[in-house]
Design an enzyme around this catalytic site. Structure first.
Site, PDB file in Angstrom:
ATOM      1  CG  ASP A  29      -2.077   0.987   1.067  1.00 24.39           C
ATOM      2  OD1 ASP A  29      -1.802   2.194   0.860  1.00 24.39           O
ATOM      3  OD2 ASP A  29      -3.245   0.584   1.146  1.00 24.39           O
ATOM      4  CG  HIS A  98      -8.506  -3.299  -1.906  1.00 24.65           C
ATOM      5  ND1 HIS A  98      -9.462  -2.707  -2.704  1.00 24.65           N
ATOM      6  CD2 HIS A  98      -8.388  -2.505  -0.820  1.00 24.65           C
ATOM      7  CE1 HIS A  98      -9.894  -1.602  -2.131  1.00 24.65           C
ATOM      8  NE2 HIS A  98      -9.273  -1.458  -0.972  1.00 24.65           N
ATOM      9  CG  HIS A 100      -6.553  -2.686   3.498  1.00 26.79           C
ATOM     10  ND1 HIS A 100      -5.861  -1.540   3.181  1.00 26.79           N
ATOM     11  CD2 HIS A 100      -7.794  -2.509   2.961  1.00 26.79           C
ATOM     12  CE1 HIS A 100      -6.639  -0.712   2.502  1.00 26.79           C
ATOM     13  NE2 HIS A 100      -7.826  -1.280   2.346  1.00 26.79           N
TER      14      HIS A 100
HETATM   15  P1  AMP Z   1      -9.933   1.214   0.479  1.00 20.92           P
HETATM   16  O1  AMP Z   1     -10.577   1.211  -0.881  1.00 20.92           O
HETATM   17  O2  AMP Z   1     -10.460   2.290   1.371  1.00 20.92           O
HETATM   18  O3  AMP Z   1      -9.964  -0.131   1.148  1.00 20.92           O
HETATM   19  O4  AMP Z   1      -8.402   1.577   0.334  1.00 20.92           O
HETATM   20  C1  AMP Z   1      -7.725   1.704  -0.886  1.00 20.92           C
HETATM   21  C2  AMP Z   1      -6.249   1.590  -0.570  1.00 20.92           C
HETATM   22  O5  AMP Z   1      -5.533   1.566  -1.789  1.00 20.92           O
HETATM   23  C3  AMP Z   1      -5.688   2.734   0.269  1.00 20.92           C
HETATM   24  O6  AMP Z   1      -5.075   2.219   1.443  1.00 20.92           O
HETATM   25  C4  AMP Z   1      -4.673   3.383  -0.667  1.00 20.92           C
HETATM   26  O7  AMP Z   1      -3.528   3.844   0.021  1.00 20.92           O
HETATM   27  C5  AMP Z   1      -4.329   2.257  -1.610  1.00 20.92           C
HETATM   28  N1  AMP Z   1      -3.884   2.682  -2.925  1.00 20.92           N
HETATM   29  C6  AMP Z   1      -4.535   3.475  -3.789  1.00 20.92           C
HETATM   30  N2  AMP Z   1      -3.826   3.642  -4.933  1.00 20.92           N
HETATM   31  C7  AMP Z   1      -2.692   2.906  -4.769  1.00 20.92           C
HETATM   32  C8  AMP Z   1      -1.538   2.667  -5.586  1.00 20.92           C
HETATM   33  N3  AMP Z   1      -1.424   3.210  -6.805  1.00 20.92           N
HETATM   34  N4  AMP Z   1      -0.563   1.876  -5.104  1.00 20.92           N
HETATM   35  C9  AMP Z   1      -0.669   1.328  -3.873  1.00 20.92           C
HETATM   36  N5  AMP Z   1      -1.724   1.504  -3.064  1.00 20.92           N
HETATM   37  C10 AMP Z   1      -2.722   2.296  -3.490  1.00 20.92           C
END
Ligand code: AMP
Ligand code: ZN
Length: 136
Positions: A29, A98, A100
């Site tokens: 992330d 995704h 985490h």
């Molecule tokens: P969520 O949809 O709230 O579960 O979280 C989306 C996650 O994707 C967040 O923690 C962001 O930091 C991460 N994120 C978004 N774009 C990228 C990227 N290009 N590379 C790595 N992580 C990403």
């Protein structure tokens, strides 16, 4: 426009890749909650838990387990949170499923899963358990 995580899988957007197989891709992330914060995703696009094929979801979760063990070996955290958000109301921002993996250290103050425990109405809880059981 195509989704950002699909672009990451194809290498069109850069990422710190950790793992890849036929069905699953994992990368760091870019806004880590803690050191080692990682995302595990299916290669076949599915927006959320309600859209993903069971076999893809099981493949993702299997990799989540293996990566969690590897993170534990490398970073030795005190604990670990797995989080998987579905829908805007649940805080999902990127519409490609995704999971985490977030390593946790005692007193890190990150505030994940710190809701207040308030006893619920037992009849209501029981009624909902029945309704959900019947929907299986
Ligand atoms: P969520 O949809 O709230 O579960 O979280 C989306 C996650 O994707 C967040 O923690 C962001 O930091 C991460 N994120 C978004 N774009 C990228 C990227 N290009 N590379 C790595 N992580 C990403
Ligand atoms: Zn996608």
């Amino acid at each position: 426009m195509e989704c950002i995580f699909c672009k990451i899988i194809k290498g069109e957007v850069p990422s710190f890749k950790v793992y890849e197989d036929e069905k699953v891709f994992a990368f760091m992330d870019i806004n880590p909650i803690n050191d080692g914060h990682m995302l595990v995703i299916p290669k076949t696009h599915a927006e959320n838990l309600f859209e993903i094929e069971e076999s893809d979801f099981l493949a993702v979760m299997s990799v989540v387990r293996r990566l969690s063990l590897a993170i534990r070996r490398v970073l030795g955290p005190d604990g670990m949170n797995l989080m998987q958000l579905n829908g805007e109301a649940a805080g999902q921002v990127v519409p490609h499923l995704h999971v985490h993996i977030v390593p946790r250290w005692g007193g890190d103050g990150k505030g994940i899963c710190e809701w207040e425990l308030v006893p619920g109405d037992r009849d209501k809880i029981k009624g909902l358990s029945k309704r959900i059981q019947e929907a299986l």
